[in-house]
Each structure stands twice: as C-alpha cells, then as structure tokens.
Design a protein around this motif. Structure first.
Motif, PDB file in Angstrom:
ATOM      1  N   PHE B  23       1.001  -1.180   0.225  1.00  0.00           N
ATOM      2  CA  PHE B  23       0.035   0.070  -0.065  1.00  0.00           C
ATOM      3  C   PHE B  23       0.777   1.043   0.130  1.00  0.00           C
ATOM      4  O   PHE B  23       1.794   1.351   0.902  1.00  0.00           O
ATOM      5  CB  PHE B  23      -0.918  -0.047   1.318  1.00  0.00           C
ATOM      6  N   GLU B  26       4.385   0.947   0.697  1.00  0.00           N
ATOM      7  CA  GLU B  26       4.804  -0.071   1.782  1.00  0.00           C
ATOM      8  C   GLU B  26       4.622  -1.241   2.016  1.00  0.00           C
ATOM      9  O   GLU B  26       3.799  -1.577   1.214  1.00  0.00           O
ATOM     10  CB  GLU B  26       4.062   0.854   3.038  1.00  0.00           C
ATOM     11  N   HIS B  28       3.742  -4.562   3.948  1.00  0.00           N
ATOM     12  CA  HIS B  28       3.045  -5.215   4.976  1.00  0.00           C
ATOM     13  C   HIS B  28       3.009  -6.545   5.043  1.00  0.00           C
ATOM     14  O   HIS B  28       2.344  -7.337   4.154  1.00  0.00           O
ATOM     15  CB  HIS B  28       1.477  -4.594   5.331  1.00  0.00           C
ATOM     16  N   LEU B  52      14.087  -1.059  15.589  1.00  0.00           N
ATOM     17  CA  LEU B  52      12.754  -1.265  15.582  1.00  0.00           C
ATOM     18  C   LEU B  52      12.168   0.349  15.974  1.00  0.00           C
ATOM     19  O   LEU B  52      12.392   0.687  16.929  1.00  0.00           O
ATOM     20  CB  LEU B  52      12.262  -2.095  17.184  1.00  0.00           C
ATOM     21  N   SER B  53      11.467   0.642  14.867  1.00  0.00           N
ATOM     22  CA  SER B  53      10.829   2.033  15.268  1.00  0.00           C
ATOM     23  C   SER B  53       9.809   1.921  16.020  1.00  0.00           C
ATOM     24  O   SER B  53       9.835   2.812  17.039  1.00  0.00           O
ATOM     25  CB  SER B  53      10.318   2.414  13.716  1.00  0.00           C
ATOM     26  N   THR B  54       8.827   0.960  16.162  1.00  0.00           N
ATOM     27  CA  THR B  54       7.786   1.100  16.919  1.00  0.00           C
ATOM     28  C   THR B  54       6.923  -0.147  17.035  1.00  0.00           C
ATOM     29  O   THR B  54       7.058  -1.007  16.209  1.00  0.00           O
ATOM     30  CB  THR B  54       6.921   2.185  16.899  1.00  0.00           C
ATOM     31  N   VAL B  55       6.126  -0.533  18.073  1.00  0.00           N
ATOM     32  CA  VAL B  55       5.462  -1.879  18.278  1.00  0.00           C
ATOM     33  C   VAL B  55       4.012  -1.162  18.597  1.00  0.00           C
ATOM     34  O   VAL B  55       4.007  -0.220  19.651  1.00  0.00           O
ATOM     35  CB  VAL B  55       5.800  -2.667  19.302  1.00  0.00           C
ATOM     36  N   THR B  56       3.109  -1.225  17.956  1.00  0.00           N
ATOM     37  CA  THR B  56       1.785  -0.978  18.130  1.00  0.00           C
ATOM     38  C   THR B  56       0.536  -1.892  18.115  1.00  0.00           C
ATOM     39  O   THR B  56       1.057  -3.181  17.415  1.00  0.00           O
ATOM     40  CB  THR B  56       1.348   0.351  17.614  1.00  0.00           C
ATOM     41  N   ILE B  71       1.791  -4.640  15.485  1.00  0.00           N
ATOM     42  CA  ILE B  71       2.331  -4.059  14.444  1.00  0.00           C
ATOM     43  C   ILE B  71       3.826  -3.723  14.695  1.00  0.00           C
ATOM     44  O   ILE B  71       4.099  -2.996  15.750  1.00  0.00           O
ATOM     45  CB  ILE B  71       1.669  -2.880  13.796  1.00  0.00           C
ATOM     46  N   GLN B  73       7.257  -2.121  13.370  1.00  0.00           N
ATOM     47  CA  GLN B  73       7.539  -1.185  12.289  1.00  0.00           C
ATOM     48  C   GLN B  73       9.129  -1.303  12.394  1.00  0.00           C
ATOM     49  O   GLN B  73       9.714  -0.772  13.313  1.00  0.00           O
ATOM     50  CB  GLN B  73       6.939   0.198  12.308  1.00  0.00           C
ATOM     51  N   LEU B  75      13.156  -0.680  10.790  1.00  0.00           N
ATOM     52  CA  LEU B  75      13.774   0.343  10.137  1.00  0.00           C
ATOM     53  C   LEU B  75      15.355  -0.441   9.710  1.00  0.00           C
ATOM     54  O   LEU B  75      15.910  -0.641  10.730  1.00  0.00           O
ATOM     55  CB  LEU B  75      13.873   1.665  10.674  1.00  0.00           C
ATOM     56  N   SER B  76      15.683  -0.379   8.682  1.00  0.00           N
ATOM     57  CA  SER B  76      17.302  -0.503   8.334  1.00  0.00           C
ATOM     58  C   SER B  76      17.880   0.632   7.700  1.00  0.00           C
ATOM     59  O   SER B  76      17.509   1.336   6.739  1.00  0.00           O
ATOM     60  CB  SER B  76      17.110  -1.414   7.177  1.00  0.00           C
ATOM     61  N   ARG B  82      11.880   0.382   5.093  1.00  0.00           N
ATOM     62  CA  ARG B  82      11.266   0.154   6.260  1.00  0.00           C
ATOM     63  C   ARG B  82      10.278  -1.018   5.927  1.00  0.00           C
ATOM     64  O   ARG B  82       9.890  -1.217   4.833  1.00  0.00           O
ATOM     65  CB  ARG B  82      10.363   1.398   6.357  1.00  0.00           C
ATOM     66  N   GLN B  84       6.793  -3.346   7.573  1.00  0.00           N
ATOM     67  CA  GLN B  84       6.014  -3.517   8.563  1.00  0.00           C
ATOM     68  C   GLN B  84       5.508  -5.184   8.825  1.00  0.00           C
ATOM     69  O   GLN B  84       5.399  -5.689   7.804  1.00  0.00           O
ATOM     70  CB  GLN B  84       4.786  -2.825   8.393  1.00  0.00           C
ATOM     71  N   ARG B  86       3.076  -7.566  10.788  1.00  0.00           N
ATOM     72  CA  ARG B  86       1.682  -7.500  11.221  1.00  0.00           C
ATOM     73  C   ARG B  86       1.508  -8.880  11.703  1.00  0.00           C
ATOM     74  O   ARG B  86       1.517  -9.830  11.031  1.00  0.00           O
ATOM     75  CB  ARG B  86       0.451  -6.951  10.336  1.00  0.00           C
TER      76      ARG B  86
END
Lengths: 409, 170
Positions: B23, B26, B28, B52-56, B71, B73, B75-76, B82, B84, B86
């Motif tokens: 999408f 990106e 996923h 690791l950018s984030t976990v949500t 999720i 997210q 990052l390299s 980037r 994602q 899931r």
C-alpha cells in the motif's frame, strides 16, 4: 473516596538490586514535580552513596489519551490534538500528521506550501533547541544562557503568531497545503531573524562551549555507544552524537529537502558534551536551510486543488454551487480516504517522529499511533546514568532532550 | 514497491509462510505468532533491519478471529528501508512472545501495548502498565472501551453523582 496508592519496595523488587532489599543502597524518589526532569517525569533512583546504581523511569503523568481522542474526530479536526503532543515542536507534529494523511490519500502539495512548511519546521527546530539549550544549561547552573535563548525563541514565536494566529498551538499545516498563505510581513521577519541569529549562537557558544565548569559537568558523562543507540531505537541528535549520521531529511527527503544544501552534524563521543555540540551545530544548519528556502520561495497557491479533500478558497464559495457543496461536505462529514494503513516519519528536533495511520474508509481515522522519539530516547536513561553521580543525572536528562508531552501522549 | 524492498520480501517469502500486502509503496508482511521471533531474528541479523521503530496494535472489534493486529515497524539504516510486520492476535487468548531479546526498546513499547490493548507478552521482564495508573481497570485503546464522559450534575442528583465522582474529597 479515592485511595492513595503507596508504592512499596515489593512492587519494584524485581527492578532494584539485591543490595536495595537488604538496605545497603538507598532507593530515592525524584519527581514527578522536579524542575530538572523537564516535565512531570518520576525517577526511582537507586543510590550507593552518591553513585547511581540504577534508575527506573516512571512515566504517564502527562497521558492525555491523544490517540484515543483522535479516533473520535474527523481527520481535519483531529489535527488540533497533534499540537499538544510535543509542545515544543508543534509545526513538526502538524507536518508529521498531514504528511501521513497526504500519503494515505496520495495528495499533492504545491511547491510554495512545501517551502513554507520547511521554513517553519526549521524555525521550530531552532526554537526547540533554544528551549533545550536554555533549560539544560540552567540545570548546570548557567543561568544567563536561559535568558538569551528565550529572547530569540520569542522572535520565532512571533513569526508563528504572524502566520497562524497562535504562538504555540499553531495547527497551521493542513492536509494538502497550509491554512492560508503567509502574511506580507513574514519574509522580512524571517530575514531579520536569519540576520541576527548567527551572532546569537556565537554568544551561547561563548558562554558554554569552552567554559571549564560546563566541560567538567558534560565531557565523558552519560556515554552512549553506537551499538546501544541502535539497539534501543534511539534517534535524532542523541543518535548522531553517538556517531551515526542518520537524518530523515537527508536519507529520505520529504517536502523538498533534497533541494537544500545542509550538513548532518555528527560526533562520536556519545557523551553529554557531544550531544550539546550536535544540537548547537544543528541550529546553524537549520538556519542555512531557512535562508535557502526563503531565497527561492516560489509563488503560487498554498493549497492543493483536489476539492474532494481540500476546502475551496473563500472567494469561490460565493459564486460556485459546487464549491459550496464541497465546503459543506468537508466541514460536516469530512473526507473519506481509501482503506489502508501508512507509516510516515519526519525528523523532529528529538528524532524520528512517526505516525501510523489506519483508515477504514470512514471520515474518522480508525487508528492513529504516534511513534514519538522521546519515548525511545528515555529508555536508555538507565544505561546512561549508571555509575555516575546523582548530580550528573540532571545533566544526562537535559542532554537527551525529552518532552513529556511527547512521551506520554 | 522499491526493488530493494521487493527482494527482501521475496527472500522472506522463500523462508517463512507469510502474506504480503502493498500500500503506497509500503510492504506489510502478515505472519503468524509462532514464526514471529524467527522472522525478526532473520530480519535483524541477515537483512540489516537493525532498528525497531515502534510496536503498536489495532483493535478490529467486534471481529474476534483475529481481533487485534500487533504491528512491528522495522527500520534498516544501512539499506534505508522500512518494513511493517503484522501479527494477528485472537480475542480469546491475546498473547504474543516478547521480542525484547531481539530489540531492546521493545520493552516499553510492549508495555504500552499491554497497557492500552491488554495483549500480554510472554517472557517480558517487566510487564507493568506504563502510561495509565497501576490500578487502572480496562485497556483504553480497545474499541469497546468508551471514550469517557462526565456525568452532568443537576440539583436533584448533585450529591448522588458527587459521591461517585473520582476526585479527592475531604
């Protein structure tokens, strides 16, 4: 009646060392109302004499449920919540949010709006760094820097007020462009700031950079290695002071940052002093960007022409039935982006500010998650502080430049 | 999708059972919980996703199977990519393995997901609430959790509502 919860040692038993249980080390509470924690941050500090054995940050005192609130508002109306996250970086928060929406609906932004966004976010970066240099020097008893830094910050806030009507809670960037064009005085005001500011940075540096008292308190304190920084997801100036030249404005340019010539200040020492140097140099680099963007500020519209997402100009509403319908639909129902999820990140003064935005095709965001840089940067505090004196803790907290509104959301 | 990201996704598909959605450029990657640790380990060590950018999470209530998506997210820095990841989580047993051994900053992010969504992370060293008070009931970001309101007080029920209002009284 509300109950007052008392924290006992049992609750944190698994976090402190065996010595604390036996009473050989002291467990001390610092904050949440403490001037050097830069907000409402509570720290549980385990001390051996004056030496820090462990620090346990306790956050959440400024939690305002921004993510939950945004789910209940339409995309346009939710934007006012973004100002309140990192209150020293309102323009940057607006930018991160509108860029996520623009990515979600694939909306174009006119070049003039892009350039103005760059100027304002860079000014915001300088303003944020000014608050940081003032308050963190104040923590180390250098009082005069604070007064000078806030004097210049006021000039920037005046520019913001001129554009958006607000000094801090601006909500100036809108999906597809800006709220409206900048006033005619804008260019002169920014030019005036650009003319004055380099000398002012020299002034701050004269007070701090070679000041032996400041060096004693900062050099070699709170070291963060490159590996630790990556392992903990540290971003922004804190990462760059540990020797990683990573800046989203450079590596994945947005809003036309690729047109501007600027450097990424990097240091390898990873201590408080290196973080200080990186931020001071960043102020100069931001000023370079502002200067270039202002010099070639294009003329033209400041809002996208896509009427399904961006409201029509006021002049059209009186003469065009279609414009009136679009305006009515946009401000009552809101716009409906396609189904999908995007993650979009910008470089805030503190690091990678990311927005995860998920749409279910309705006019309200299904889920908004803020990847706020201070949240991850604060997690390294125990590593930074271990083995240092308690007095150094305030220098370390100052140096990672946290904003509690950014952490607690 | 970028060519570099495309090739990463292809290598993942050869190794792990997963679905990929694209999408707006990106990627996923949808993966089941049992493969999560191996996948992230592989991504970190072999593909250079060192951060690791984030976990949500997202709550799809009233849907039950799966109710949540967690999720990750990634990052390299070396490849500037980037990704994602899931993971679907069911309503009946919202549990996932912790990834704190792979990415250290997942610790607070997982605590946040536990606090906000009530998804447990098995093996997490310190799974306490992080943003809400320790004695809070419920998980605010779940979709069946109301946004909250204040009961309006009128003259006839002022005292009655005042009794149960949660603020410090004398």
């Amino acid at each position: 009646m509300t109950q007052i919860q008392e924290m006992t040692l049992d609750e944190i038993r698994h976090l402190v060392s065996e010595n604390a249980i036996q009473g050989e080390t002291v467990v001390l509470n610092m904050g949440p109302q403490h001037p050097s924690t830069h907000g409402v941050l509570r720290l549980i500090v385990e001390l051996d004499g004056e030496v820090i054995v462990n620090v346990i940050p306790d956050i959440g005192f400024l939690h305002t449920g921004v993510e939950k609130n945004m789910e209940a508002k339409t995309y346009q109306k939710a934007e006012v919540m973004t100002d309140r996250l990192d209150y020293l970086n309102t323009m940057g928060n607006n930018l991160a949010y509108v860029m996520a929406i623009e990515k979600l609906i694939d909306l174009d932004v006119p070049p003039r709006a892009q350039a103005i966004r760059v100027i304002l976010t860079e000014l915001q970066r300088i303003a944020s760094h000014l608050v940081w240099i003032g308050t963190s020097a104040l923590d180390l008893a250098a009082m005069s820097v604070f007064l000078y830094a806030f004097r210049e910050r006021e000039m920037i806030l005046d520019i913001f007020e001129m554009c958006s009507g607000q000094r801090m809670m601006t909500t100036y960037f809108r999906p597809g462009g800006l709220w409206r064009d900048v006033p005619v005085e804008f260019e002169d005001a920014v030019r005036n700031f650009v003319r004055i500011f380099p000398r002012r940075v020299d002034e701050y540096e004269a007070l701090l950079t070679k000041n032996p008292l400041f060096l004693d308190r900062t050099v070699g304190i709170g070291k963060l290695t490159r590996e630790q920084a990556l392992q903990y997801g540290v971003t922004g100036p804190t990462l760059r002071a540990s020797g990683v030249a990573w800046d989203l404005r450079k590596v994945s340019p947005y809003m036309g940052y690729e047109q501007y010539d600027f450097n990424i200040p990097t240091h390898t020492a990873g201590d408080v002093y290196a973080r200080y140097l990186v931020r001071v140099q960043e102020m100069r680099e931001s000023l370079k960007i502002v200067q270039q963007a202002l010099a070639k500020l294009p003329y033209g519209p400041v809002r996208s022409n896509n009427r399904k997402y961006v409201p029509p100009p006021r002049s059209e509403i009186g003469v065009s039935m279609e414009a009136l319908i679009h305006h009515f639909k946009l401000w009552t129902e809101g716009f409906t982006p396609p189904k999908g999820a995007v993650y979009s990140a910008v470089e805030s003064p503190r690091g990678e500010l990311g927005v995860y935005l998920e749409s279910d095709g309705s006019p309200k965001p299904y889920r908004v998650h803020w990847r706020t840089p201070s949240f991850d940067n604060l997690q390294v505090l125990p590593i930074l502080a271990k083995g240092h004196l308690i007095a150094d803790l305030v220098a370390i907290i100052g140096s990672i430049d946290i904003v509690l509104g950014d952490i607690d959301r | 999708m970028e060519a570099k990201l495309q090739s990463v996704v292809q290598r993942l598909q050869e190794r792990f059972p997963l679905q990929v959605e694209e999408f707006r450029g990106e990627a996923h990657v949808f993966v089941q919980a049992e493969h999560l640790l191996h996948l992230l380990e592989f991504l970190k060590t072999q593909e250079g996703f060192e951060m690791l950018s984030t976990v949500t999470a997202v709550d799809y209530w009233p849907q039950q199977q799966p109710r949540f998506h967690v999720i990750y997210q990634l990052l390299s820095l070396q490849h500037n990519l980037r990704l994602q990841v899931r993971v679907p989580v069911n309503a009946t047993e919202p549990v996932l393995p912790t990834i704190t051994s792979i990415y250290a900053n997942a610790s607070w992010r997982e605590r946040e997901v536990w606090d906000m969504f009530g998804i447990r992370f098995q093996g997490h060293p310190d799974l306490r609430r992080i943003l809400m008070p320790q004695d809070w009931q419920g998980h605010p970001l779940r979709k069946d959790y109301p946004l909250g309101y204040e009961e309006p007080q009128f003259t006839f029920n002022f005292e009655e509502i005042n009794q149960r209002k949660p603020y410090a009284k004398e």
